[in-house]
Design a protein around this motif. Structure first.
Motif: not given
Ligand SMILES: C[S@@+](CC[C@H](N)C(=O)[O-])C[C@H]1O[C@@H](n2cnc3c(N)ncnc32)[C@H](O)[C@@H]1O
Length: 292
Positions: A4, A77, A99, A146, A148-149
């Motif tokens: 993705r 936050r 992220g 990784v 996480l899903a």
């Molecule tokens: C809104 S962003 C937040 C990024 C960072 N933690 C911040 O606060 O700036 C959501 C993050 O969750 C990660 N994410 C969502 N689903 C994920 C998954 N299944 N496995 C790993 N990371 C995941 C996305 O790739 C993205 O980096």
């Protein structure tokens, strides 16, 4: 592993921190690195919000407003998470769903810590491309791809040099809504198993709120209608939580909750213009818990 695209919400919150740097809660909030991670188009939107110059076009105005509002919610936050990391002074930090998190590059307090950046592989590649050769302030930054899903945390973390006996700060910021309830519970079980006593988990999550969900859907419909890019398109919210359920889930996993506050309370004294943002601020929360 599903292929993705890299996370667009990660870009949105990075833009929001770039908007806020030196402008919102100055003196308490700072992220001088965020802007450097953005491409020219992403920066242009940041600059227009910083200059208070909304576009005349109604469609483009939506993206502008979304970013301006996100900046107000991201500041309390980020401050709360930064404070929790500083107080804890860990040997290692694991950022789940990192992220474009800039902490490894902007927090001198992490000078003796290894920072493990865990993210979905596509988003992780994006982070590494954007940071390029920039040297972290952390002792070491270790990328750990990784999903996480579908994958477990331990193999990637261990390969990257994670030490289960060391004291860890886990940062799980802005990620829980994008995981299903089962994925959240499964991840937390693994976090607990990998945490030595005294480790700390800092987790932000979204409380259930019909008005906030309705507003989000309406905004997305308008973006579609006006053919504007929708940073939320591929990343639907999958789980919203009641604070009592979060507390129970943490306790089950041997994490004692120290604080669990909404972003509106965390905004106290920061001088943010919360008007028009109180809904999002009230429903975003940051929980801090310690591993027994
Ligand atoms: C809104 S962003 C937040 C990024 C960072 N933690 C911040 O606060 O700036 C959501 C993050 O969750 C990660 N994410 C969502 N689903 C994920 C998954 N299944 N496995 C790993 N990371 C995941 C996305 O790739 C993205 O980096």
């Amino acid at each position: 592993m599903t292929e993705r695209a890299a996370s667009r919400t990660a870009v949105l919150v990075c833009q929001a921190r770039a908007v806020a740097d030196g402008r919102l809660a100055a003196g308490t909030f700072a992220d001088p690195v965020a802007r450097d991670l953005l491409d020219a188009e992403e920066r242009a939107l940041v600059d227009s919000v910083r200059a208070d110059q909304p576009p005349a076009d109604a469609g483009e105005r939506l993206g502008y407003e979304l970013l301006a509002r996100t900046a107000v919610t991201i500041v309390p936050r980020t401050i709360a998470v930064d404070r929790a990391v500083r107080e804890h002074r860990p040997d290692q930090v694991v950022i789940l769903g990192a992220g474009l998190d800039t902490r490894a590059w902007r927090m001198p307090e992490l000078g003796k810590a290894t920072v493990f950046e865990v993210d979905h592989p596509a988003s992780q590649r994006d982070l590494l491309e954007r940071t390029g050769p920039r040297q972290p302030l952390a002792l070491r930054m270790a990328p750990v791809p990784v999903d996480l899903a579908t994958q477990t945390l331990a193999p990637g973390l261990m390969d990257a040099g994670f030490e289960p006996q060391a004291i860890t700060t886990w940062i799980w910021e802005g990620v829980i809504p994008y995981l299903t309830e089962l994925q959240v519970r499964t991840t937390l079980r693994q976090v607990s198993a990998l945490s030595s006593p005294g480790s700390r988990l800092v987790a932000s999550y979204q409380a259930r709120s019909l008005p906030t969900q309705a507003l989000r859907s309406a905004l997305r419909a308008l973006l579609r209608l006006t053919r504007q890019p929708d940073p939320l398109a591929d990343e639907p919210w999958r789980s919203l939580w009641r604070p009592a359920d979060v507390r129970a889930m943490l306790l089950e996993n041997r994490f004692d909750v120290e604080t669990d506050e909404d972003l509106l309370s965390l905004s106290d004294g920061l001088g943010l213009s919360v008007e028009g943002n109180t809904g999002s601020l009230r429903n975003g929360r940051v929980a801090i818990a310690t591993r027994r």
